[in-house]
Design an enzyme around this catalytic site. Structure first.
Site, PDB file in Angstrom:
ATOM      1  N   SER A   1     -11.321  -0.626  -0.702  1.00 27.08           N
ATOM      2  CA  SER A   1     -10.017  -0.678  -0.026  1.00 27.08           C
ATOM      3  C   SER A   1     -10.165  -0.973   1.454  1.00 27.08           C
ATOM      4  O   SER A   1      -9.271  -1.556   2.074  1.00 27.08           O
ATOM      5  CB  SER A   1      -9.279   0.656  -0.199  1.00 27.08           C
ATOM      6  OG  SER A   1      -8.817   0.838  -1.496  1.00 27.08           O
TER       7      SER A   1
ATOM      8  N   ASN B   1     -13.534   0.790  -7.003  1.00 28.18           N
ATOM      9  CA  ASN B   1     -14.550   1.779  -6.650  1.00 28.18           C
ATOM     10  C   ASN B   1     -15.117   2.511  -7.857  1.00 28.18           C
ATOM     11  O   ASN B   1     -15.535   3.664  -7.746  1.00 28.18           O
ATOM     12  CB  ASN B   1     -13.964   2.816  -5.692  1.00 28.18           C
ATOM     13  CG  ASN B   1     -13.323   2.183  -4.471  1.00 28.18           C
ATOM     14  OD1 ASN B   1     -13.761   1.147  -4.006  1.00 28.18           O
ATOM     15  ND2 ASN B   1     -12.281   2.803  -3.970  1.00 28.18           N
TER      16      ASN B   1
ATOM     17  N   HIS C   1      -3.594   6.150   3.397  1.00 25.15           N
ATOM     18  CA  HIS C   1      -4.346   4.970   2.978  1.00 25.15           C
ATOM     19  C   HIS C   1      -3.789   3.688   3.591  1.00 25.15           C
ATOM     20  O   HIS C   1      -4.533   2.866   4.146  1.00 25.15           O
ATOM     21  CB  HIS C   1      -4.321   4.901   1.447  1.00 25.15           C
ATOM     22  CG  HIS C   1      -5.235   3.888   0.841  1.00 25.15           C
ATOM     23  ND1 HIS C   1      -4.830   2.599   0.567  1.00 25.15           N
ATOM     24  CD2 HIS C   1      -6.516   3.971   0.428  1.00 25.15           C
ATOM     25  CE1 HIS C   1      -5.835   1.934   0.011  1.00 25.15           C
ATOM     26  NE2 HIS C   1      -6.877   2.742  -0.089  1.00 25.15           N
TER      27      HIS C   1
ATOM     28  N   ASP D   1       0.842  -1.197   0.000  1.00 26.14           N
ATOM     29  CA  ASP D   1       0.000   0.000   0.000  1.00 26.14           C
ATOM     30  C   ASP D   1       0.884   1.257   0.000  1.00 26.14           C
ATOM     31  O   ASP D   1       1.944   1.256  -0.624  1.00 26.14           O
ATOM     32  CB  ASP D   1      -0.934  -0.042   1.220  1.00 26.14           C
ATOM     33  CG  ASP D   1      -2.281   0.587   0.953  1.00 26.14           C
ATOM     34  OD1 ASP D   1      -2.324   1.821   0.805  1.00 26.14           O
ATOM     35  OD2 ASP D   1      -3.295  -0.129   0.897  1.00 26.14           O
TER      36      ASP D   1
END
Length: 301
Positions: A242, A175, A79, A42
Site C-alpha cells: 500500500s 501483502n 491509511h 482509500d
C-alpha cells in the site's frame, strides 16, 4: 470484499522513499507534479492536515461510514491519509511527497475498520474516470492501495475504460506473500494487465516476504517503514505494498508534468516505457517478484 491494508509500524526515522525514487532529479528542473490530478481511492483523508489541506481538489464518500454524508471524507483508519502524503505532502513541516504540487481527488471507500466492498470501489473508480473539476480538470492517475481476491467483470470493464482514456491506475500488489517465488498470490484490480501493479522493497533494496508474487507484477518501490502523514495533523510509519504503490503514482505525476512542459505526446505506452527504462532489476529475483525492477529516476536516461 475485505481490502488488504498495510501493517502499522512504530515511528523510528524519516522516510527514505523520496531519495530512493530519486524524485529530486526532476524537482530541480521544476517538475513537481503541477497540473496533474490524482484520485486516491482509500479510507479518506485528514483534510485539515498541514501537509495536505491545500492539495485536495475534491472529495466524495462512497463508504458505509457516514453514508448519509457524501462529502464526509474523514479518515478514521489513517491509511488514506498516509497514502496521500506519500504522493503529495507539501513539505510544510518537513514531510514531502513524490509530487508535492499535484492535486488530490479523495474518494473514500474504506471504513474505520479497514473494510470496504466491491460496489463502493466500482462506484469510486467510475466516478474518478468521469470526474471533471471546477476548472475542467480531469484525473490523470488513480491510486488503489487496496484490492480483493475476486475477478469482477464490472471492475475489469472500469479498468479498460480508464486505460482507453490514458488514465493510469496504480495498485498495490498485496501483502499476503509467502516468501516463495513459485506460488502466486493475486489481488484485483492490481493483477489486470492494464493496471500498474507495485510490490514493496525495503531500505536495503530487497523485496520483502509479504509481497504478493505473480506474473503481472510491474515494478518495485519503497514500502517498509515509510513515514508519512497521519490523522490529527500527525505523522506515522506504515509498511506494505500500500505504501509502495503511491510512490509510483507520484512518479507518474512527475513524468506527466515533464512530458506536458516539454510538449511530449502523452500515451499510456510512452509513459509506461519511461517507467521501464528507469527501472533496475535485482539480481537473483524472478519477474514474478520484481517485474521490471526498482523504479528510479536516472539523470542520464
Amino acid at each position: 470484499m475485505t481490502v488488504q491494508l498495510s501493517n502499522f509500524q512504530t515511528l523510528q526515522s524519516i522516510n527514505y522513499g523520496v531519495s530512493l525514487i530519486n524524485a529530486p532529479t526532476l524537482w530541480k528542473h521544476g517538475f513537481k507534479g503541477e497540473g496533474i490530478n490524482i484520485a486516491v481511492i482509500d479510507s479518506g483523508i485528514d483534510k485539515e492536515h498541514d501537509e495536505l489541506k491545500y492539495q485536495i481538489i475534491d472529495g466524495y464518500n462512497f463508504s458505509s461510514e457516514n453514508a448519509s454524508q457524501p462529502k464526509n471524507i474523514s479518515d478514521k483508519l489513517g491509511h488514506g491519509t498516509h497514502v496521500a502524503g506519500i504522493i503529495a505532502a507539501s513539505n510544510k513541516n518537513g514531510i514531502i511527497g513524490i509530487a508535492p504540487q499535484a492535486k488530490l481527488l479523495i474518494l473514500k471507500v474504506i471504513d474505520g475498520n479497514g473494510v470496504g466492498d466491491s460496489n463502493a470501489l466500482l462506484k469510486a473508480l467510475n466516478f474518478a474516470i468521469d470526474w471533471v473539476g471546477p476548472n475542467g480538470e480531469t484525473i490523470d492517475v488513480i491510486n488503489l492501495s487496496l484490492g480483493g481476491r475476486e475477478d469482477d467483470p464490472s471492475l475489469r470493464n472500469a479498468v479498460h475504460r480508464a486505460y482507453s482514456k490514458n488514465i493510469f491506475i496504480v495498485a498495490a500488489a498485496g501483502n499476503s506473500g509467502d516468501g516463495k517465488e513459485d506460488t502466486d498470490e493475486i489481488l484485483y484490480p492490481g493483477y489486470y494487465e492494464q493496471v500498474i501493479q507495485v510490490s514493496a522493497i525495503n531500505e536495503s533494496l530487497s523485496p520483502v516476504a509479504f509481497d504478493d508474487t505473480n506474473k503481472n507484477i510491474d515494478f518495485l518501490a519503497p514500502g517498509v517503514e515509510i513515514q508519512s502523514t497521519y490523522p490529527n495533523n500527525s505523522y506515522f510509519k506504515m509498511s506494505g505494498t500500500s505504501m509502495a504503490a503511491p510512490h509510483i503514482s507520484g512518479s507518474i505525476a512527475l513524468i506527466l508534468n515533464f512530458f506536458k512542459v516539454q510538449n511530449i505526446p502523452i500515451s499510456y505506452q510512452r509513459v509506461y516505457q519511461y517507467l521501464v527504462d528507469h527501472s533496475i532489476q535485482i539480481k537473483d529475483y524472478s519477474f514474478k517478484t520484481q517485474g521490471h525492477g526498482i523504479f528510479y529516476f536516472q539523470e542520464s536516461r
